[in-house]
Design a protein around this motif. Structure first.
Motif, PDB file in Angstrom:
ATOM      1  N   ASP A   1       0.818  -1.213   0.000  1.00  0.00           N
ATOM      2  CA  ASP A   1       0.000   0.000   0.000  1.00  0.00           C
ATOM      3  C   ASP A   1       0.849   1.260   0.000  1.00  0.00           C
TER       4      ASP A   1
ATOM      5  N   LEU B   1       2.613   1.675  -3.377  1.00  0.00           N
ATOM      6  CA  LEU B   1       1.642   2.194  -4.342  1.00  0.00           C
ATOM      7  C   LEU B   1       1.419   3.698  -4.158  1.00  0.00           C
TER       8      LEU B   1
ATOM      9  N   ASP C   1      -1.891   3.496 -10.373  1.00  0.00           N
ATOM     10  CA  ASP C   1      -2.337   2.162  -9.983  1.00  0.00           C
ATOM     11  C   ASP C   1      -2.624   2.189  -8.488  1.00  0.00           C
ATOM     12  N   VAL C   2      -3.890   2.012  -8.113  1.00  0.00           N
ATOM     13  CA  VAL C   2      -4.259   2.064  -6.699  1.00  0.00           C
ATOM     14  C   VAL C   2      -4.181   0.692  -6.041  1.00  0.00           C
ATOM     15  N   GLY C   3      -3.937  -0.368  -6.842  1.00  0.00           N
ATOM     16  CA  GLY C   3      -3.937  -1.708  -6.264  1.00  0.00           C
ATOM     17  C   GLY C   3      -5.288  -2.013  -5.643  1.00  0.00           C
TER      18      GLY C   3
ATOM     19  N   MET D   1      -6.706   5.004  -3.390  1.00  0.00           N
ATOM     20  CA  MET D   1      -7.824   5.322  -4.282  1.00  0.00           C
ATOM     21  C   MET D   1      -8.647   6.505  -3.789  1.00  0.00           C
TER      22      MET D   1
ATOM     23  N   ASP E   1      -6.860   3.368 -11.886  1.00  0.00           N
ATOM     24  CA  ASP E   1      -7.403   2.014 -11.947  1.00  0.00           C
ATOM     25  C   ASP E   1      -6.649   1.180 -10.918  1.00  0.00           C
ATOM     26  N   GLY E   2      -7.081  -0.083 -10.730  1.00  0.00           N
ATOM     27  CA  GLY E   2      -6.453  -0.917  -9.718  1.00  0.00           C
ATOM     28  C   GLY E   2      -6.775  -2.379  -9.907  1.00  0.00           C
ATOM     29  N   ASP E   3      -6.667  -3.141  -8.838  1.00  0.00           N
ATOM     30  CA  ASP E   3      -6.975  -4.565  -8.887  1.00  0.00           C
ATOM     31  C   ASP E   3      -8.443  -4.777  -9.255  1.00  0.00           C
TER      32      ASP E   3
ATOM     33  N   ALA F   1     -10.907  -3.861  -6.643  1.00  0.00           N
ATOM     34  CA  ALA F   1     -10.932  -2.430  -6.324  1.00  0.00           C
ATOM     35  C   ALA F   1     -12.063  -1.728  -7.060  1.00  0.00           C
TER      36      ALA F   1
ATOM     37  N   LEU G   1     -13.852   3.099 -10.021  1.00  0.00           N
ATOM     38  CA  LEU G   1     -12.683   2.725 -10.818  1.00  0.00           C
ATOM     39  C   LEU G   1     -13.108   1.922 -12.033  1.00  0.00           C
TER      40      LEU G   1
END
Length: 416
Positions: A51, A54, A87-89, A95, A112-114, A117, A141
């Motif tokens: 975290d 990121l 990338d927020v993961g 985010m 965007d992210g996982d 997310a 997202l």
């Protein structure tokens, strides 16, 4: 197939001294404040985890220099600009804290992210940014912030009952907005109030003028001071280690526990005492000694990040437990209420989901697979269950790298 970790069972009372790395919540707030300050800052003893890495990457993408090569991280603000991709993961702080900063940049910033997310609540803070004068395309997202270099700011009313991060994200960037911001909450209670207290304290320490009243936060436009920001050990990450003392009937001491703190993990000393532990504090160390584990009836709304470990501990209690005020956990890294219910019951437990939380009735448990849903707190819950139940296989230990990459090594050391 996800890798399985055979959670070690305790073969006797644990007796351990544990030192934990820095707080993720404090680290990511410190990085935001340093990025918006008037000069070079040093974040001392930050947490290095997925975290926080990121967050550092997001700020670099916006033009901030983050030197994380050493134990202390050096941050030099730069001209915020796009185009950039963030990338927020699966990190709620990234985010929700970075878009209000991106609104101060010039150019398009894409977020965007996982995969999961994209299911986490974002509409509230993105709508609030539009009210404050930002140009934001989307309500979840992936979305894009089109920065113009300034944000007018002013008053905004939101329903932050889904996450206190909606408020914190707006407050952290508000000193750089033209009129600052007045954030007013209307709706059910805001969860995780301790994190809001942390946000306000850290803003004030950086020189911001913040006024609060129930469900209202006002931040005046101001210059944030650069300087050194000390990060405390992550007290929420102490939860599984201290719980081990109760499960095993042993003793665990966590070093360098702050005498006064805004971290929600400090509530562990009271929660574990209510569950039968003997808790003492001496010379900066917190020690928990275990005995019989008692059931608990507790509102965990302000400290929901402790709920997964408390639920696992309650499965070993001598009576039922009721964990309340945590409906918002359905929107965390996974639906934690559904996940805890399914996984503890899968080991033979009796957990019932309620609209606002969980009811846990102790039953004899057996080994089996404990799925974690890419959620670091679920890994910690599985580890606690494995201490008292031989044969628990915890899915994807690496998930805990989100906030405590050293967890596996620290857990093994505790039991050695």
């Amino acid at each position: 197939m996800p890798q399985m970790w055979s959670a070690p069972a305790a073969d006797g009372p644990v007796d351990a001294l544990v030192s934990l790395p820095g707080s993720k919540s404090m680290t990511n707030r410190a990085l935001i404040l340093a990025a918006l300050s008037d000069g070079e800052s040093l974040v001392r003893r930050p947490l290095r985890s997925r975290d926080t890495v990121l967050m550092a990457g997001a700020l670099r993408a916006l033009g901030v220099s983050v030197d994380d090569a050493g134990a202390d991280w050096r941050i030099v603000p730069g001209e915020l600009r796009g185009p950039a991709t963030v990338d927020v993961g699966l990190a709620g702080t990234v985010m929700r804290f970075v878009p209000p900063v991106a609104a101060l940049a010039t150019g398009e910033i894409h977020f965007d992210g996982d995969p999961y997310a994209r299911k986490r609540p974002m509409g509230t803070i993105l709508a609030a940014l539009r009210t404050l004068g930002a140009d934001v395309d989307g309500d979840a997202l992936p979305f894009t912030v089109r920065g113009t270099g300034t944000v007018p700011g002013g008053p905004v009313t939101i329903d932050a009952s889904g996450s206190s991060q909606m408020v914190s994200g707006l407050l952290l960037a508000a000193p750089r907005y033209g009129k600052g911001a007045e954030v007013r909450h209307e709706g059910p209670p805001v969860p995780s109030g301790a994190h809001l207290t942390m946000t306000v304290r850290m803003l004030r320490d950086a020189g911001a003028t913040v006024e609060t009243e129930p469900d209202v936060w006002r931040v005046q436009p101001s210059t944030l001071r650069a300087g050194e920001i000390d990060i405390e050990p992550d007290l929420s990450n102490a939860a599984p280690f201290l719980a081990a003392a109760l499960v095993s009937g042993g003793r665990v001491t966590v070093r360098d526990w702050p005498a006064e703190t805004t971290q929600p993990g400090d509530e562990l000393r009271h929660l574990l005492a209510a569950m039968g532990a003997s808790v003492s504090y001496e010379d900066g160390d917190l020690t928990v000694r275990g005995g019989a584990v008692h059931g608990i009836d507790a509102d965990l709304g302000d400290v929901s990040e402790l709920s997964c470990v408390i639920a696992a501990l309650a499965a070993f209690a001598d009576g039922p437990s009721r964990l309340r005020g945590i409906a918002h956990m359905r929107g965390h890294e996974t639906d934690r209420l559904a996940a805890l219910t399914a996984e503890i019951n899968g080991l033979g437990g009796d957990v019932r989901e309620h609209p606002d939380g969980l009811e846990i009735r102790p039953r004899p448990l057996h080994g089996g697979v404990f799925h974690t849903y890419d959620d670091h707190r679920m890994v910690m819950a599985g580890a606690v269950l494995g201490l008292g139940v031989p044969g628990v296989e915890v899915e994807n230990l690496a998930t805990v790298g989100k906030t405590l990459p050293e967890f596996g090594e620290l857990w093994a050391e505790m039991l050695r």
